[in-house]
Design a protein around this motif. Sequence first.
Motif, mmCIF file in Angstrom:
data_model
loop_
_atom_site.group_PDB
_atom_site.id
_atom_site.type_symbol
_atom_site.label_atom_id
_atom_site.label_comp_id
_atom_site.label_asym_id
_atom_site.label_seq_id
_atom_site.Cartn_x
_atom_site.Cartn_y
_atom_site.Cartn_z
ATOM 1 N N SER A 147 34.005 24.284 -68.059
ATOM 2 C CA SER A 147 33.700 23.473 -66.869
ATOM 3 C C SER A 147 34.174 24.266 -65.663
ATOM 4 O O SER A 147 34.919 25.234 -65.808
ATOM 5 N N GLY A 148 33.734 23.847 -64.476
ATOM 6 C CA GLY A 148 34.148 24.546 -63.253
ATOM 7 C C GLY A 148 33.272 25.737 -62.913
ATOM 8 O O GLY A 148 33.687 26.643 -62.186
ATOM 9 N N SER A 149 32.006 25.731 -63.393
ATOM 10 C CA SER A 149 31.108 26.864 -63.133
ATOM 11 C C SER A 149 30.725 26.963 -61.658
ATOM 12 O O SER A 149 30.573 28.056 -61.118
ATOM 13 N N SER A 150 30.571 25.813 -60.994
ATOM 14 C CA SER A 150 30.119 25.856 -59.593
ATOM 15 C C SER A 150 31.170 26.543 -58.715
ATOM 16 O O SER A 150 30.825 27.257 -57.768
ATOM 17 N N ASP A 151 32.458 26.339 -59.048
ATOM 18 C CA ASP A 151 33.522 27.005 -58.270
ATOM 19 C C ASP A 151 33.399 28.519 -58.407
ATOM 20 O O ASP A 151 33.518 29.267 -57.432
ATOM 21 N N PRO A 208 27.490 14.852 -73.756
ATOM 22 C CA PRO A 208 26.897 15.318 -72.495
ATOM 23 C C PRO A 208 27.843 14.985 -71.344
ATOM 24 O O PRO A 208 28.470 13.922 -71.354
ATOM 25 N N ARG A 209 27.963 15.866 -70.353
ATOM 26 C CA ARG A 209 28.913 15.600 -69.281
ATOM 27 C C ARG A 209 28.269 14.865 -68.103
ATOM 28 O O ARG A 209 27.068 14.956 -67.884
ATOM 29 N N ASN A 210 29.094 14.149 -67.354
ATOM 30 C CA ASN A 210 28.651 13.565 -66.086
ATOM 31 C C ASN A 210 28.661 14.685 -65.052
ATOM 32 O O ASN A 210 29.682 15.363 -64.911
ATOM 33 N N PRO A 211 27.568 14.867 -64.277
ATOM 34 C CA PRO A 211 27.659 15.864 -63.202
ATOM 35 C C PRO A 211 28.801 15.457 -62.254
ATOM 36 O O PRO A 211 29.079 14.263 -62.100
ATOM 37 N N SER A 212 29.454 16.426 -61.646
ATOM 38 C CA SER A 212 30.587 16.042 -60.792
ATOM 39 C C SER A 212 30.134 15.140 -59.645
ATOM 40 O O SER A 212 30.912 14.318 -59.159
ATOM 41 N N ASP A 213 28.854 15.241 -59.233
ATOM 42 C CA ASP A 213 28.389 14.352 -58.157
ATOM 43 C C ASP A 213 28.437 12.873 -58.568
ATOM 44 O O ASP A 213 28.682 12.008 -57.733
HETATM 45 P P1 ADP Z 1 30.977 22.424 -63.184
HETATM 46 O O1 ADP Z 1 32.239 21.713 -63.633
HETATM 47 O O2 ADP Z 1 30.494 23.380 -64.247
HETATM 48 O O3 ADP Z 1 31.150 23.044 -61.838
HETATM 49 P P2 ADP Z 1 29.313 20.577 -61.795
HETATM 50 O O4 ADP Z 1 28.521 19.378 -62.216
HETATM 51 O O5 ADP Z 1 30.419 20.365 -60.817
HETATM 52 O O6 ADP Z 1 29.863 21.283 -63.080
HETATM 53 O O7 ADP Z 1 28.348 21.681 -61.153
HETATM 54 C C1 ADP Z 1 27.191 22.157 -61.808
HETATM 55 C C2 ADP Z 1 26.303 22.823 -60.749
HETATM 56 O O8 ADP Z 1 26.962 24.009 -60.265
HETATM 57 C C3 ADP Z 1 24.981 23.357 -61.254
HETATM 58 O O9 ADP Z 1 24.016 22.322 -61.267
HETATM 59 C C4 ADP Z 1 24.637 24.423 -60.220
HETATM 60 O O10 ADP Z 1 24.052 23.836 -59.061
HETATM 61 C C5 ADP Z 1 26.011 24.938 -59.796
HETATM 62 N N1 ADP Z 1 26.294 26.246 -60.429
HETATM 63 C C6 ADP Z 1 26.602 26.491 -61.711
HETATM 64 N N2 ADP Z 1 26.745 27.814 -61.936
HETATM 65 C C7 ADP Z 1 26.512 28.430 -60.754
HETATM 66 C C8 ADP Z 1 26.500 29.795 -60.336
HETATM 67 N N3 ADP Z 1 26.762 30.791 -61.172
HETATM 68 N N4 ADP Z 1 26.234 30.059 -59.022
HETATM 69 C C9 ADP Z 1 26.007 29.051 -58.155
HETATM 70 N N5 ADP Z 1 26.001 27.740 -58.491
HETATM 71 C C10 ADP Z 1 26.240 27.434 -59.787
#
Ligand code: ADP
Length: 318
Positions: A105-109, A184-189
Amino acid sequence: MSNSSITSVAYPTIGVVLLGGIANEKTRTPLHTSAGIAYTDSCGSIRTESTIYGDSEMHIYFNGTESKDENRSVKSVLERYRNELQSFFGKKDVSYSSLNYGILSGSSDAGAASIGAILSFIDKKNDIHDIENDIRMISESAGRSLHGGLTITWSDGYSAYTERVLGPEHFNNYAIVGFSFDYPRNPSDTIHQNIIKSKRYKQRTIDADEHAHEIKEMARTDDIEGIFEKAEEDTEEYHSILREVGVLVIRENMQKLIEFIKILRKEFWNSYIVTGGSNVYVIVRRDDLERLIHIKNTFGSKPKILNVAGPAWIKKVE
Ligand code: ADP
Ligand code: 3S4
């Protein structure tokens, strides 16, 4: 001579004081203070690797697929820095291609921070905190990954600022095992939109700020166990509020694992965190790692051994 591409690496993050609630979907400014750590595995293979390259028109690719998603806008960030990018690459436009490797998790960061590292590199005059504010349009907790280690993102809901309070080397005697479940995870939004509906939300923002101050104080004395015990208290408060507003992150088998982890405390120190995804992160002293990793019943989850990671960095300039 202009450059053709830059590639950067950034690490995903886990909340330590969990964030719930953003001011709006454009700026994604956090409504309260939070804290977190960047993480990877022992060889640094859990990561996001992103390339920005000169192009005739802008394309955004996540994991090889073109994204037209205007929300969490990589495009807006690149447009804001268009002049610097144009002069660095000597091209009319730029494109972005990013690959996520092994992230729980935390890919968007990590995605946001990988862009931040590039923006900081192409023009040293760009202030890192201004960059952080801009890449926050992609992820509200981008600062955790940009700076690495243990960070606190102070926020009053109008402006936010990330402070690094401990480097990754302070965590060398500890390991984190991420138990990941198939739910399946809840999107953070979904989390951000619902948690603010709770009657307890106002108090939650006050508690989160207090937890961050306590963690900062514990960081001063290297009280790593105190920090993670506070993180567990924070996780329990956060998810009890989320449950009340109908967002269930901790599903049946995750709860069973948590209860088992608590029983194991009779044998060795541990603590747990659950963020927005279907993972239970368990922190142990490195000497006890074998005892945790060899538990017979993981309740259907797959364990991965994790470490605290450093900041986002530039891998290659061509
Ligand atoms: P996570 O915990 O993985 O951040 P979120 O639900 O908060 O989960 O965010 C998922 C969203 O992050 C994806 O739908 C996408 O828009 C964005 N994201 C994931 N990977 C990347 C990446 N490598 N670069 C830019 N945005 C990304
Ligand atoms: C919801 O930016 P996750 C949350 O503080 C992200 O880690 C908030 O977790 C909570 O979606 C947090 O990155 O798992």
